[in-house]
Design a protein around this motif. Structure first.
Motif, short mmCIF file in Angstrom:
data_model
loop_
_atom_site.label_atom_id
_atom_site.label_comp_id
_atom_site.label_asym_id
_atom_site.label_seq_id
_atom_site.Cartn_x
_atom_site.Cartn_y
_atom_site.Cartn_z
N UNK A 203 0.95 -1.24 0.13
CA UNK A 203 0.05 -0.07 0.09
C UNK A 203 0.77 1.40 -0.06
N UNK A 204 0.41 2.17 -0.81
CA UNK A 204 1.38 3.43 -0.87
C UNK A 204 1.03 4.06 0.39
N UNK A 205 2.04 4.52 0.96
CA UNK A 205 2.09 5.30 2.09
C UNK A 205 1.44 6.77 1.78
N UNK A 206 1.46 7.29 0.78
CA UNK A 206 0.92 8.51 0.56
C UNK A 206 -0.71 8.22 0.21
N UNK A 207 -1.20 7.13 -0.15
CA UNK A 207 -2.44 6.78 -0.26
C UNK A 207 -3.16 6.51 1.25
N UNK A 208 -2.34 6.01 1.93
CA UNK A 208 -2.88 5.84 3.48
C UNK A 208 -2.87 7.00 4.06
N UNK A 209 -1.89 7.97 4.06
CA UNK A 209 -2.11 9.29 4.80
C UNK A 209 -3.01 10.11 4.12
N UNK A 210 -3.43 10.05 2.89
CA UNK A 210 -4.56 10.88 2.41
C UNK A 210 -6.04 10.49 2.62
N UNK A 211 -5.98 8.99 2.86
CA UNK A 211 -7.14 8.23 3.55
C UNK A 211 -7.33 8.75 4.94
N UNK A 212 -6.37 8.99 5.53
CA UNK A 212 -6.56 9.47 7.00
C UNK A 212 -7.04 10.71 6.96
N UNK A 213 -6.21 11.56 6.19
CA UNK A 213 -6.85 12.79 5.99
C UNK A 213 -8.07 13.25 5.87
N UNK A 214 -8.45 12.29 4.83
CA UNK A 214 -9.81 12.31 4.14
C UNK A 214 -11.01 12.16 5.14
N UNK A 215 -10.75 11.03 5.97
CA UNK A 215 -11.54 10.62 7.31
C UNK A 215 -11.52 11.69 8.28
N UNK A 216 -10.41 12.35 8.45
CA UNK A 216 -10.66 13.27 9.53
C UNK A 216 -11.49 14.65 9.13
N UNK A 217 -11.19 15.07 7.88
CA UNK A 217 -12.12 16.12 7.19
C UNK A 217 -13.47 15.73 7.00
N UNK A 218 -13.75 14.46 6.59
CA UNK A 218 -15.34 13.87 6.89
C UNK A 218 -15.72 13.91 8.24
N UNK A 219 -15.02 13.88 9.09
CA UNK A 219 -15.52 13.75 10.66
C UNK A 219 -16.15 15.20 10.99
N UNK A 220 -14.74 16.00 10.54
CA UNK A 220 -15.18 17.60 11.08
C UNK A 220 -16.16 18.10 10.40
N UNK A 221 -16.39 18.06 8.89
CA UNK A 221 -17.35 18.62 8.03
C UNK A 221 -18.78 17.90 8.68
N UNK A 222 -18.72 16.57 8.89
CA UNK A 222 -19.92 16.06 9.27
C UNK A 222 -20.39 16.73 10.53
N UNK A 223 -19.40 17.05 11.62
CA UNK A 223 -19.65 17.54 12.80
C UNK A 223 -20.23 19.00 12.82
N UNK A 224 -19.76 19.70 11.80
CA UNK A 224 -20.13 21.17 11.39
C UNK A 224 -21.61 21.10 10.99
N UNK A 225 -21.94 20.25 9.89
CA UNK A 225 -23.18 19.87 9.33
C UNK A 225 -24.18 19.51 10.38
N UNK A 226 -23.85 18.58 11.39
CA UNK A 226 -24.77 18.22 12.22
C UNK A 226 -25.16 19.10 13.22
N UNK A 227 -24.16 19.93 13.70
CA UNK A 227 -24.32 20.94 14.69
C UNK A 227 -25.18 22.01 14.05
N UNK A 228 -25.18 22.55 12.72
CA UNK A 228 -25.91 23.65 12.40
C UNK A 228 -27.29 23.23 12.28
N UNK A 229 -27.70 21.95 11.70
CA UNK A 229 -28.89 21.58 11.29
C UNK A 229 -29.50 21.36 12.67
N UNK A 230 -28.85 21.01 13.72
CA UNK A 230 -29.46 20.47 14.84
C UNK A 230 -30.12 21.92 15.54
N UNK A 231 -29.18 22.97 15.33
CA UNK A 231 -29.53 24.19 15.84
C UNK A 231 -31.00 24.78 15.15
N UNK A 232 -31.06 24.41 13.71
CA UNK A 232 -32.31 24.83 12.96
C UNK A 232 -33.32 23.85 13.29
#
Length: 173
Positions: A71-100
């Motif tokens: 496995x390419x280490x770059x692909x693994x690192x990109x996957x990790x970064x994408x996972x963290x970005x997905x979690x943070x974006x999901x938390x932002x979207x969840x919070x905003x819409x909970x307020x609504x």
């Protein structure tokens, strides 16, 4: 790279819920549209979550030894970064819409159109799914301590101390 903290994600949800609630109050007071994402955003959220999950499964299969190719280490690192970005974006979207949703529930009986409430609920669920997928895929990218050198962790050669569980690395088999 350090692991995400669920407490930080929870704080993001709470802060954005307050912001979403205040924004909904302001837009309602001035007769503007409720600040909820359009239904087409669900497609984007779904594509991001599925892409993150597919990339995470590739890393998991390699980590568990089911893939013979390196496995390419770059692909693994990109996957990790994408996972963290997905979690943070999901938390932002969840919070905003909970307020609504909180504000819309307060004025439920006064509105003739409850479509905004249902749309905000669906968007909140989409944000929750993105957060969960991000957290799960982040766990996929973690190498178990028994796979690291010496079984106790990676040695930091600069300071001579062991890095334990929660650190990310790649196998160099």
């Amino acid at each position: 790279m350090k692991a995400m903290r669920p407490l930080l994600l929870a704080m993001i949800v709470v802060v954005l819920a307050a912001a979403g609630w205040l924004a909904t109050i302001a837009t309602t007071r001035y007769g503007m549209a409720t600040p909820v994402l359009p239904p087409s955003a669900l497609v984007t959220m779904g594509v991001i979550a599925v892409l993150t999950l597919v990339m995470g499964i590739r890393v998991l299969r390699w980590r568990n030894g089911k893939k013979k190719t390196l496995l390419s280490p770059i692909l693994a690192a990109r996957t990790l970064i994408l996972a963290q970005a997905c979690a943070y974006a999901g938390a932002v979207l969840l919070g905003w819409h909970v307020g609504i949703v909180i504000e819309q529930l307060r004025i439920w009986t006064l509105r003739s159109d409850q479509g905004i409430l249902w749309l905000a609920l669906i968007m909140g669920v989409g944000g929750l799914v993105m957060t969960i997928v991000g957290l799960v895929v982040e766990r996929f990218c973690r190498i178990p301590p028994e796979d690291m050198e010496g079984g106790t962790g990676l040695q930091d050669r600069r300071h001579g101390e062991a890095k334990g569980e929660g650190e990310y690395a790649y196998r160099g088999d």
